[in-house]
Design a protein around this motif. Structure first.
Motif, PDB file in Angstrom:
ATOM      1  N   TYR A 502      41.494  26.239  44.540  1.00  0.00           N
ATOM      2  CA  TYR A 502      41.474  24.916  43.922  1.00  0.00           C
ATOM      3  C   TYR A 502      42.828  24.627  43.295  1.00  0.00           C
ATOM      4  O   TYR A 502      43.410  25.463  42.601  1.00  0.00           O
ATOM      5  CB  TYR A 502      40.343  24.835  42.893  1.00  0.00           C
ATOM      6  CG  TYR A 502      38.993  24.901  43.561  1.00  0.00           C
ATOM      7  CD1 TYR A 502      38.396  23.748  44.075  1.00  0.00           C
ATOM      8  CD2 TYR A 502      38.338  26.119  43.748  1.00  0.00           C
ATOM      9  CE1 TYR A 502      37.174  23.802  44.731  1.00  0.00           C
ATOM     10  CE2 TYR A 502      37.123  26.187  44.398  1.00  0.00           C
ATOM     11  CZ  TYR A 502      36.539  25.029  44.896  1.00  0.00           C
ATOM     12  OH  TYR A 502      35.335  25.090  45.559  1.00  0.00           O
ATOM     13  N   LEU A 503      43.320  23.430  43.591  1.00  0.00           N
ATOM     14  CA  LEU A 503      44.633  22.981  43.154  1.00  0.00           C
ATOM     15  C   LEU A 503      44.454  21.645  42.454  1.00  0.00           C
ATOM     16  O   LEU A 503      43.494  20.921  42.708  1.00  0.00           O
ATOM     17  CB  LEU A 503      45.569  22.843  44.351  1.00  0.00           C
ATOM     18  CG  LEU A 503      45.552  24.021  45.343  1.00  0.00           C
ATOM     19  CD1 LEU A 503      46.253  23.652  46.644  1.00  0.00           C
ATOM     20  CD2 LEU A 503      46.180  25.250  44.718  1.00  0.00           C
ATOM     21  N   ASN A 504      45.377  21.314  41.588  1.00  0.00           N
ATOM     22  CA  ASN A 504      45.266  20.032  40.875  1.00  0.00           C
ATOM     23  C   ASN A 504      46.604  19.319  40.914  1.00  0.00           C
ATOM     24  O   ASN A 504      47.221  19.051  39.883  1.00  0.00           O
ATOM     25  CB  ASN A 504      44.802  20.261  39.436  1.00  0.00           C
ATOM     26  CG  ASN A 504      44.278  18.988  38.800  1.00  0.00           C
ATOM     27  OD1 ASN A 504      44.204  17.936  39.432  1.00  0.00           O
ATOM     28  ND2 ASN A 504      43.912  19.064  37.531  1.00  0.00           N
ATOM     29  N   ALA A 531      33.523  20.472  42.137  1.00  0.00           N
ATOM     30  CA  ALA A 531      34.944  20.790  41.978  1.00  0.00           C
ATOM     31  C   ALA A 531      35.808  20.008  42.960  1.00  0.00           C
ATOM     32  O   ALA A 531      36.911  19.566  42.620  1.00  0.00           O
ATOM     33  CB  ALA A 531      35.159  22.291  42.158  1.00  0.00           C
ATOM     34  N   SER A 532      35.327  19.825  44.170  1.00  0.00           N
ATOM     35  CA  SER A 532      36.126  19.150  45.186  1.00  0.00           C
ATOM     36  C   SER A 532      36.286  17.657  44.906  1.00  0.00           C
ATOM     37  O   SER A 532      37.111  16.994  45.548  1.00  0.00           O
ATOM     38  CB  SER A 532      35.512  19.363  46.574  1.00  0.00           C
ATOM     39  OG  SER A 532      34.190  18.875  46.624  1.00  0.00           O
ATOM     40  N   THR A 533      35.514  17.119  43.962  1.00  0.00           N
ATOM     41  CA  THR A 533      35.704  15.711  43.580  1.00  0.00           C
ATOM     42  C   THR A 533      36.876  15.548  42.610  1.00  0.00           C
ATOM     43  O   THR A 533      37.404  14.448  42.451  1.00  0.00           O
ATOM     44  CB  THR A 533      34.439  15.122  42.940  1.00  0.00           C
ATOM     45  OG1 THR A 533      34.167  15.802  41.708  1.00  0.00           O
ATOM     46  CG2 THR A 533      33.242  15.260  43.872  1.00  0.00           C
ATOM     47  N   TYR A 534      37.260  16.666  41.953  1.00  0.00           N
ATOM     48  CA  TYR A 534      38.370  16.620  41.000  1.00  0.00           C
ATOM     49  C   TYR A 534      39.654  17.212  41.570  1.00  0.00           C
ATOM     50  O   TYR A 534      40.751  16.724  41.299  1.00  0.00           O
ATOM     51  CB  TYR A 534      38.013  17.398  39.726  1.00  0.00           C
ATOM     52  CG  TYR A 534      36.769  16.920  39.030  1.00  0.00           C
ATOM     53  CD1 TYR A 534      36.722  15.670  38.432  1.00  0.00           C
ATOM     54  CD2 TYR A 534      35.635  17.731  38.952  1.00  0.00           C
ATOM     55  CE1 TYR A 534      35.575  15.227  37.782  1.00  0.00           C
ATOM     56  CE2 TYR A 534      34.486  17.311  38.301  1.00  0.00           C
ATOM     57  CZ  TYR A 534      34.461  16.058  37.725  1.00  0.00           C
ATOM     58  OH  TYR A 534      33.320  15.625  37.086  1.00  0.00           O
ATOM     59  N   PHE A 535      39.514  18.298  42.339  1.00  0.00           N
ATOM     60  CA  PHE A 535      40.666  19.080  42.768  1.00  0.00           C
ATOM     61  C   PHE A 535      40.924  18.941  44.268  1.00  0.00           C
ATOM     62  O   PHE A 535      39.996  18.728  45.045  1.00  0.00           O
ATOM     63  CB  PHE A 535      40.446  20.575  42.452  1.00  0.00           C
ATOM     64  CG  PHE A 535      40.078  20.851  41.025  1.00  0.00           C
ATOM     65  CD1 PHE A 535      40.826  20.336  39.979  1.00  0.00           C
ATOM     66  CD2 PHE A 535      38.976  21.644  40.716  1.00  0.00           C
ATOM     67  CE1 PHE A 535      40.482  20.593  38.660  1.00  0.00           C
ATOM     68  CE2 PHE A 535      38.625  21.917  39.410  1.00  0.00           C
ATOM     69  CZ  PHE A 535      39.383  21.386  38.378  1.00  0.00           C
ATOM     70  N   THR A 536      42.187  19.099  44.643  1.00  0.00           N
ATOM     71  CA  THR A 536      42.501  19.317  46.048  1.00  0.00           C
ATOM     72  C   THR A 536      42.214  20.786  46.364  1.00  0.00           C
ATOM     73  O   THR A 536      42.107  21.614  45.462  1.00  0.00           O
ATOM     74  CB  THR A 536      43.966  18.988  46.345  1.00  0.00           C
ATOM     75  OG1 THR A 536      44.801  19.720  45.448  1.00  0.00           O
ATOM     76  CG2 THR A 536      44.225  17.504  46.156  1.00  0.00           C
ATOM     77  N   THR A 537      42.085  21.093  47.618  1.00  0.00           N
ATOM     78  CA  THR A 537      41.726  22.462  47.986  1.00  0.00           C
ATOM     79  C   THR A 537      42.620  22.987  49.104  1.00  0.00           C
ATOM     80  O   THR A 537      43.199  22.215  49.867  1.00  0.00           O
ATOM     81  CB  THR A 537      40.259  22.548  48.473  1.00  0.00           C
ATOM     82  OG1 THR A 537      40.092  21.700  49.610  1.00  0.00           O
ATOM     83  CG2 THR A 537      39.294  22.149  47.374  1.00  0.00           C
ATOM     84  N   GLN A 538      42.699  24.290  49.154  1.00  0.00           N
ATOM     85  CA  GLN A 538      43.325  24.993  50.273  1.00  0.00           C
ATOM     86  C   GLN A 538      42.290  25.963  50.806  1.00  0.00           C
ATOM     87  O   GLN A 538      41.818  26.844  50.085  1.00  0.00           O
ATOM     88  CB  GLN A 538      44.565  25.779  49.818  1.00  0.00           C
ATOM     89  CG  GLN A 538      45.079  26.795  50.830  1.00  0.00           C
ATOM     90  CD  GLN A 538      45.662  26.162  52.070  1.00  0.00           C
ATOM     91  OE1 GLN A 538      46.616  25.381  51.990  1.00  0.00           O
ATOM     92  NE2 GLN A 538      45.109  26.493  53.235  1.00  0.00           N
ATOM     93  N   GLN A 539      41.885  25.784  52.039  1.00  0.00           N
ATOM     94  CA  GLN A 539      40.932  26.716  52.618  1.00  0.00           C
ATOM     95  C   GLN A 539      41.630  28.049  52.859  1.00  0.00           C
ATOM     96  O   GLN A 539      42.758  28.108  53.348  1.00  0.00           O
ATOM     97  CB  GLN A 539      40.353  26.185  53.921  1.00  0.00           C
ATOM     98  CG  GLN A 539      39.210  27.019  54.452  1.00  0.00           C
ATOM     99  CD  GLN A 539      38.414  26.309  55.526  1.00  0.00           C
ATOM    100  OE1 GLN A 539      38.849  25.292  56.055  1.00  0.00           O
ATOM    101  NE2 GLN A 539      37.235  26.827  55.837  1.00  0.00           N
TER     102      GLN A 539
END
Length: 569
Positions: A502-504, A531-539
């Motif tokens: 999780y990244l912001n 969490a994915s509604t607030y943060f960008t993600t890296q799979q």
């Protein structure tokens, strides 16, 4: 002319300096070889950043700018030609070769005293042991060579990791008594007895020889008493948890130029020197914010930021002190001393990745007695701003601000061994032995007290102490380059490196509902839909029986037919 060049003529050696045929011909040349081995270690980098400050950025706690070299290791797609995977093999074996250039001829150097022979031999064997300790962690079984390899004997097969561990442990046990207890007179850039015992204890711990690791680290800690000690944070720790208007947290008295010259916390250090051509790195340029004249290449993940406890010693999911509208208040001060987050001051500027802040404060004018001025916020608008939304403060020294540039003008030293790691090696070994005595609490509590965090509650179970230990390794040793190894040897890489980081990047606000809980290794467990509604993600992907190790470089496979590739590559 050709016929005039007899074999005798061709064998003549120059008289004005060392040659490969006669080197080393004196104690001074032997020292040159020793220093060349130390020097070679400092050439191991990636994106002009020393390797020790790269490794955590391909784990769950750090993130690199997306690209082949750094995204592939976290998506199980690293290749045999990946530069990051090639360089450690190349540099460590070159360093080992430099060690052998002196070690092989140590008994033949004219006029060498026993004391000089012991000095050169013990330090070179230490360096060689360190190189092998890194090679086996990164690649598993590797060729174990104990003398110079020529073209006639270059096809060396891989040696089982257990055999190399045994070699390292025996070597360090042999050389430790020959080394000075401290090498502080040389700025800790040369190996000491404490450093040798610490490396021995680390290898014992990593190989799960817990009784040996506990005994060796205890011996090192006893020797370190009065020689090494934790350095208190300077007064800027009072800015932790507060906004940019108050001041700038600054850990440089430990991790900056003043720290490497004055802190007793350092046990072994990689040296850089601006006065020697090529003896530099560009770590600050790659680490710093856009306004701080950097390119934001590396940064902590949301996973690490969320891991920092509250000042009452509880997690953010448990503590009544946690305020999701002000998530950085009342947190473990190491969050702000080691990382850079929104609303803080960094390298003289207000740090705000959110585009709502079109202008931010420039505090350099305050240094000259004026008021802050406003500048355009490149840390929110640049296409290559921080990709995680956070940056590392630990490895950057504000004293280098004026010389930071793409040309790479920093000679800030890099720490390899630090007292807190030695203390945590001892604590972990004791915990794994289930010997939960006061000495375990003492070493952990010393580290927590330096961070102004409450001591551990007495009477914790082995599982509870293990979680406390893993928390301390995660936050105290963050960006020291040890997390990659920790998550593998603990058997948790399959969990923390599968799914999402999780990244912001946009510095969004978030609610506590994004996190479900913390697991037994002090890692946040995210509620992904929320969490994915607030943060960008890296799979991220981690394949068991493959990603424990990196591939052997293809060039090495081509040159040495005796090598067999690691599984999965």
């Amino acid at each position: 002319m050709i016929t005039a060049c007899t074999s005798a003529d061709m064998d003549l050696q120059p008289l004005n300096g060392p040659t490969s045929g006669t080197f080393p011909a004196s104690y001074e040349e032997g020292k040159m070889g020793l220093f060349a081995a130390y020097r070679n270690l400092s050439t191991l980098d990636a994106a002009s950043t020393p390797i020790w400050h790269v490794m955590d950025n391909i784990t769950d706690i750090g993130y690199a700018r997306p690209g082949t070299n750094y995204t592939s290791p976290i998506t199980s797609s690293i290749t045999t030609t990946n530069a990051l995977a090639i360089k450690p093999w190349e540099i460590h074996y070159k360093t080992i070769a430099r060690c052998h250039a002196v070690l092989d001829k140590l008994n033949d150097i004219p006029g060498l005293t026993e004391a000089q022979k012991q000095e050169l031999g013990s330090e070179l064997r230490f360096i060689r042991a360190y190189c092998y300790s890194q090679l086996i962690e990164l690649y598993g079984d590797v060729p174990l060579v104990k003398s110079t390899v020529t073209l006639d004997n270059a096809n060396v097969p891989r040696t089982p990791i257990t055999e190399i561990q045994k070699f390292i442990i025996e070597e360090l046990g042999a050389v430790a008594p020959q080394l000075p207890i401290s090498q502080s007179q040389f700025g800790n850039v040369r190996a000491s007895r404490i450093a040798a015992l610490m490396l021995k204890a680390r290898v014992e711990l990593y190989s799960k020889q817990y009784a040996a690791a506990a005994a060796t680290s205890k011996q090192a800690l006893d020797l370190a008493a009065g020689v090494h000690s934790l350095t208190a944070f300077n007064s800027s720790v009072n800015y932790a948890g507060k906004d940019h208007t108050v001041g700038e947290p600054d850990p440089s008295n430990i991790f900056g130029h003043s720290g490497f010259s004055g802190s007793k916390e350092w046990i072994w250090v990689a040296e850089y020197n601006i006065n020697v051509p090529g003896y530099l790195h560009n770590q600050q340029y790659y680490s710093a914010s856009r306004l701080g004249k950097g390119v934001c290449y590396w940064g902590p993940t949301q996973n690490l930021i969320d891991s920092y406890e509250m000042t009452d010693g509880l997690s953010i999911t448990e503590s009544p002190l946690y305020d999701e509208t002000n998530p950085f208040k009342n947190r473990d001060p190491r969050l702000d001393m080691y990382a850079v987050r929104p609303h803080s001051r960094y390298l003289g500027y207000q740090f705000e990745p959110n585009t709502a802040f079109s202008k931010v404060n420039n505090y350099w004018t305050v240094v000259n007695g004026g008021a802050p001025t406003q500048v355009a916020n490149a840390d929110a608008t640049n296409a290559y701003r921080s990709f995680s939304g956070y940056l590392w403060r630990k490895v950057v020294d504000i004293a280098d601000f004026n010389s930071t540039s793409v040309s790479g003008n920093s000679d800030l030293n890099v720490g390899i061994f630090r007292l807190p790691e030695l203390m945590l090696i001892y604590a972990e070994a004791k915990i794994e032995l289930n010997e939960l005595d006061n000495s375990v609490y003492d070493v952990i509590n010393q580290i927590r007290a330096r961070a102004k965090m409450p001591v551990l509650t007495n009477g914790l179970s082995q599982t509870e102490l293990r979680k406390a230990l893993r928390y301390e390794r995660k936050v105290e040793l963050a960006n020291d380059g040890l997390r990659w190894y920790d998550i593998r040897r603990w058997g948790i890489a399959n969990t923390v490196m599968n799914g999402y980081l999780y990244l912001n990047r946009n510095a969004n606000n978030w609610t506590k509902s994004a996190i479900s809980s913390f697991d037994e290794s002090a890692n946040p467990v995210y509620n992904h839909p929320k969490a994915s509604t607030y943060f960008t993600t890296q799979q991220v992907v981690y394949k068991v029986n493959k990603d424990e190790y990196w591939p052997i470089p293809q060039s090495e496979m081509d040159a040495n037919p005796s090598l067999k590739q690691n599984p999965g590559y």
